[in-house]
Design an enzyme around this catalytic site. Sequence first.
Site, PDB file in Angstrom:
ATOM      1  N   GLY A  30      47.649  12.915 -12.518  1.00 22.15           N
ATOM      2  CA  GLY A  30      47.942  14.304 -12.881  1.00 22.15           C
ATOM      3  C   GLY A  30      48.581  15.027 -11.722  1.00 22.15           C
ATOM      4  O   GLY A  30      48.591  14.548 -10.588  1.00 22.15           O
ATOM      5  N   LYS A  31      49.136  16.180 -12.048  1.00 22.85           N
ATOM      6  CA  LYS A  31      49.689  17.038 -11.011  1.00 22.85           C
ATOM      7  C   LYS A  31      49.102  18.414 -11.201  1.00 22.85           C
ATOM      8  O   LYS A  31      49.049  18.925 -12.325  1.00 22.85           O
ATOM      9  CB  LYS A  31      51.216  17.134 -11.149  1.00 22.85           C
ATOM     10  N   GLY A  32      48.662  18.996 -10.112  1.00 20.71           N
ATOM     11  CA  GLY A  32      48.212  20.379 -10.180  1.00 20.71           C
ATOM     12  C   GLY A  32      49.217  21.225  -9.438  1.00 20.71           C
ATOM     13  O   GLY A  32      50.286  20.760  -9.049  1.00 20.71           O
ATOM     14  N   GLY A  33      48.875  22.454  -9.241  1.00 24.04           N
ATOM     15  CA  GLY A  33      49.761  23.344  -8.529  1.00 24.04           C
ATOM     16  C   GLY A  33      49.847  22.998  -7.056  1.00 24.04           C
ATOM     17  O   GLY A  33      50.711  23.495  -6.344  1.00 24.04           O
ATOM     18  N   GLY A  38      49.408  19.661  -5.649  1.00 27.86           N
ATOM     19  CA  GLY A  38      49.789  18.315  -5.275  1.00 27.86           C
ATOM     20  C   GLY A  38      49.487  17.357  -6.408  1.00 27.86           C
ATOM     21  O   GLY A  38      49.237  17.747  -7.533  1.00 27.86           O
ATOM     22  N   LYS A  39      49.529  16.089  -6.038  1.00 24.70           N
ATOM     23  CA  LYS A  39      49.332  15.058  -7.042  1.00 24.70           C
ATOM     24  C   LYS A  39      47.925  14.506  -6.951  1.00 24.70           C
ATOM     25  O   LYS A  39      47.308  14.529  -5.894  1.00 24.70           O
ATOM     26  CB  LYS A  39      50.280  13.895  -6.767  1.00 24.70           C
ATOM     27  N   VAL A  40      47.494  13.943  -8.044  1.00 24.71           N
ATOM     28  CA  VAL A  40      46.270  13.153  -8.012  1.00 24.71           C
ATOM     29  C   VAL A  40      46.627  11.760  -8.520  1.00 24.71           C
ATOM     30  O   VAL A  40      47.217  11.601  -9.594  1.00 24.71           O
ATOM     31  CB  VAL A  40      45.160  13.787  -8.871  1.00 24.71           C
ATOM     32  N   LYS A  89      43.873  12.634  -3.823  1.00 28.78           N
ATOM     33  CA  LYS A  89      44.542  13.928  -3.970  1.00 28.78           C
ATOM     34  C   LYS A  89      45.294  14.235  -2.685  1.00 28.78           C
ATOM     35  O   LYS A  89      44.722  14.142  -1.602  1.00 28.78           O
ATOM     36  CB  LYS A  89      43.495  14.994  -4.260  1.00 28.78           C
ATOM     37  N   ASP A 140      38.114  28.817  -9.955  1.00 22.86           N
ATOM     38  CA  ASP A 140      39.196  28.078 -10.597  1.00 22.86           C
ATOM     39  C   ASP A 140      38.674  27.318 -11.816  1.00 22.86           C
ATOM     40  O   ASP A 140      39.192  26.268 -12.143  1.00 22.86           O
ATOM     41  CB  ASP A 140      39.797  27.105  -9.570  1.00 22.86           C
ATOM     42  N   LYS A 187      38.585  26.177 -15.201  1.00 26.34           N
ATOM     43  CA  LYS A 187      39.533  26.135 -16.310  1.00 26.34           C
ATOM     44  C   LYS A 187      39.502  24.718 -16.868  1.00 26.34           C
ATOM     45  O   LYS A 187      38.994  23.802 -16.213  1.00 26.34           O
ATOM     46  CB  LYS A 187      40.930  26.529 -15.840  1.00 26.34           C
ATOM     47  N   ASN A 189      40.091  21.465 -14.887  1.00 21.39           N
ATOM     48  CA  ASN A 189      39.200  21.140 -13.776  1.00 21.39           C
ATOM     49  C   ASN A 189      37.843  20.610 -14.220  1.00 21.39           C
ATOM     50  O   ASN A 189      36.965  20.393 -13.398  1.00 21.39           O
ATOM     51  CB  ASN A 189      39.006  22.370 -12.877  1.00 21.39           C
TER      52      ASN A 189
HETATM   53  N1  LIG Z   1      38.634  12.932  -9.457  1.00 23.57           N
HETATM   54  C1  LIG Z   1      39.562  12.806 -10.413  1.00 23.57           C
HETATM   55  N2  LIG Z   1      39.544  11.720 -11.221  1.00 23.57           N
HETATM   56  C2  LIG Z   1      40.471  11.590 -12.191  1.00 23.57           C
HETATM   57  N3  LIG Z   1      41.457  12.479 -12.427  1.00 23.57           N
HETATM   58  C3  LIG Z   1      41.532  13.566 -11.655  1.00 23.57           C
HETATM   59  C4  LIG Z   1      40.584  13.797 -10.611  1.00 23.57           C
HETATM   60  N4  LIG Z   1      40.898  14.972 -10.026  1.00 23.57           N
HETATM   61  C5  LIG Z   1      41.970  15.454 -10.675  1.00 23.57           C
HETATM   62  N5  LIG Z   1      42.364  14.613 -11.659  1.00 23.57           N
HETATM   63  C6  LIG Z   1      43.495  14.799 -12.577  1.00 23.57           C
HETATM   64  O1  LIG Z   1      44.565  15.402 -11.887  1.00 23.57           O
HETATM   65  C7  LIG Z   1      44.877  16.674 -12.461  1.00 23.57           C
HETATM   66  C8  LIG Z   1      45.276  17.642 -11.375  1.00 23.57           C
HETATM   67  O2  LIG Z   1      44.182  17.803 -10.502  1.00 23.57           O
HETATM   68  P1  LIG Z   1      43.716  19.203  -9.966  1.00 23.57           P
HETATM   69  O3  LIG Z   1      43.629  20.183 -11.079  1.00 23.57           O
HETATM   70  O4  LIG Z   1      42.502  18.982  -9.147  1.00 23.57           O
HETATM   71  O5  LIG Z   1      44.941  19.556  -9.054  1.00 23.57           O
HETATM   72  P2  LIG Z   1      45.216  20.890  -8.291  1.00 23.57           P
HETATM   73  O6  LIG Z   1      46.453  20.682  -7.511  1.00 23.57           O
HETATM   74  O7  LIG Z   1      43.995  21.271  -7.558  1.00 23.57           O
HETATM   75  O8  LIG Z   1      45.495  21.879  -9.451  1.00 23.57           O
HETATM   76  P3  LIG Z   1      45.017  23.297  -9.764  1.00 23.57           P
HETATM   77  O9  LIG Z   1      44.192  23.797  -8.632  1.00 23.57           O
HETATM   78  O10 LIG Z   1      46.294  24.012  -9.970  1.00 23.57           O
HETATM   79  O11 LIG Z   1      44.195  23.111 -11.001  1.00 23.57           O
HETATM   80  C9  LIG Z   1      43.626  17.078 -13.212  1.00 23.57           C
HETATM   81  O12 LIG Z   1      43.912  17.959 -14.250  1.00 23.57           O
HETATM   82  C10 LIG Z   1      43.108  15.732 -13.705  1.00 23.57           C
HETATM   83  O13 LIG Z   1      43.767  15.351 -14.885  1.00 23.57           O
END
Ligand SMILES: Nc1ncnc2c1ncn2[C@@H]1O[C@H](COP(=O)(O)OP(=O)(O)OP(=O)(O)O)[C@@H](O)[C@H]1O
Length: 522
Positions: free
Chosen positions: A81-84, A86-88, A110, A205, A207, A210
């Site tokens: 996945g990608k959040g705002g 970075g990538k996961v 992450k 956060d 939502k 998360n």
């Molecule tokens: N521990 C994890 N195991 C599996 N998938 C994950 C995990 N953490 C995050 N993901 C996947 O990656 C996506 C993005 O992660 P996350 O929301 O933590 O990113 P972010 O950059 O913090 O985004 P934001 O703060 O904008 O929500 C998640 O919606 C989820 O689908």
Amino acid sequence: MSNMTGAFDLELTEDGGRTEDVSDEEYFEADESSGRQQEYGGDGLPNEEIMETIELSAQTVNPSNVRKIGRERFEIISLLGKGGYGKVLLAEMLDESKSKYDPPRLYAMKVLKKATIARNQKDTAHTRAERNILEAVKHPFIVDLHYAFQTDGKLYLILEYLPGGELFTHLEREGIFMEDMASFYLGEILLAIEHLHTLGVIYRDLKPENVLLDCKGHIKLTDFGLCKESISLGEVTHTFCGTIEYMAPEIVQRSGHGKGVDWWSLGALMYDMLTGQPPFSGENRKKTIDKILRAKLSLPPYLTNEARALLKKLLKKNPSDRLGSGPDDAAPIKSHMFFRHTNWDDLLNKRIEPPIKIGVTSAYDVSLFDTKFTKQTPCDSPVDMTVFSPSINIFDGFTYVAPSVLTEMATQPWISERGPRSPRKSYKNESLLLNNGLEGFYQANAAAAHAIATQRGNHPGHVNQGPTTVVASSRAVNGYDTSAQEDMDTSGGAAAAATASTSGGGVTSSQGGATGGVHHRP
Ligand SMILES: Nc1ncnc2c1ncn2[C@@H]1O[C@H](COP(=O)(O)OP(=O)(O)OP(=O)(O)O)[C@@H](O)[C@H]1O
């Protein structure tokens, strides 16, 4: 099951007569005065919050027996996945000779620029001496952070991998949750947030994206109150979470960010679970903000009195009226009638079987994650800037944000945190909606809820009546990337890594045959 189009979208607020407009005293003009947004302590005075920030690094995160774990110890398997920020990525840990472990050790990797946790000193006097903040953050319903390391200006967080994906992927399949099911997930989320609050951490956060599920189907909150800096957005990223270390004391002390913001978000999640969409959402950022700040809460008639009462109390626009905003924090929510069947001790100790069973077919099965990510060739380079185009509806993912947070955001320069995410507006039984309209839909849901409860010989408030199984299809994982080996620390220590497990129990299909938004169980 839920690939319906906008033709079946429900506009609850425009349904004249079929939804209940909550027009009680909660109506709150958020921009009247900043003073009204303050959270009040038990003494009736505004809380003076002195925040301290702890930066995540190899020193603050890694167990003392693990001297050096670096990027070269992980092979990237897939983009999750990608959040705002970075990538996961799904990453597999290698041993010191770069061989895979058997069974495989899988983690979520992450990639960020920087991350801190901000916590209220007042609440954490007893834990302040702690060197390893993760020991404090550890909780059954909060994702485990195993390691952190930095290279090329990037912070890598090695998190527990959660193969169950996002709770809302499952909710989209189900359409809506019955109240018993919702109370299970909301209860676990509540316990996680309550724990963070005792540490002085406000999650802020909360939502759908998360809230993830572990291999057994229990909730895990990601991000545990992290304040992050993106690796891709330049020097300073202004977010609603806020990069706290750059803030002036008077901003940090602003009390718009009281604990109550998390209970508002819990209410918004609850509304989404029970109705299929967030309580306040518009087609663009401005309209969404406007609704959150000013629109009356509309409650569909099929909700029970208990759910209705709790939603009204959590979605109070004025934080000082909101349930949970007082000195007892979560306690009054836990004792609310909506949770009357919840044994909190059993829930905390995972003695309640999750209603949805995660049926992944192998440790590498990522089919519960969005194919728009998992089909990409994974690498840990910065996030593609195009996802942050200002033209996208950056507020789609923010319908869970409390009014006080929005008001504060409006006064700050701000950049999008993540790409668009459409509010859920899909329902299982489109023909029901077509034929019977909204009223029919509500009636069918209420009737189906009752039928299921009766069939179980149980009250609708009960959880744990035979798991639903979500069967993840078997699919080859594509795009291995073994080339991204970067210079970093060498030699791993005795890593106490969790072993990836897919043992979610038997895998049996129970999908299909839904009636009125309710899932049939075997
Ligand atoms: N521990 C994890 N195991 C599996 N998938 C994950 C995990 N953490 C995050 N993901 C996947 O990656 C996506 C993005 O992660 P996350 O929301 O933590 O990113 P972010 O950059 O913090 O985004 P934001 O703060 O904008 O929500 C998640 O919606 C989820 O689908």
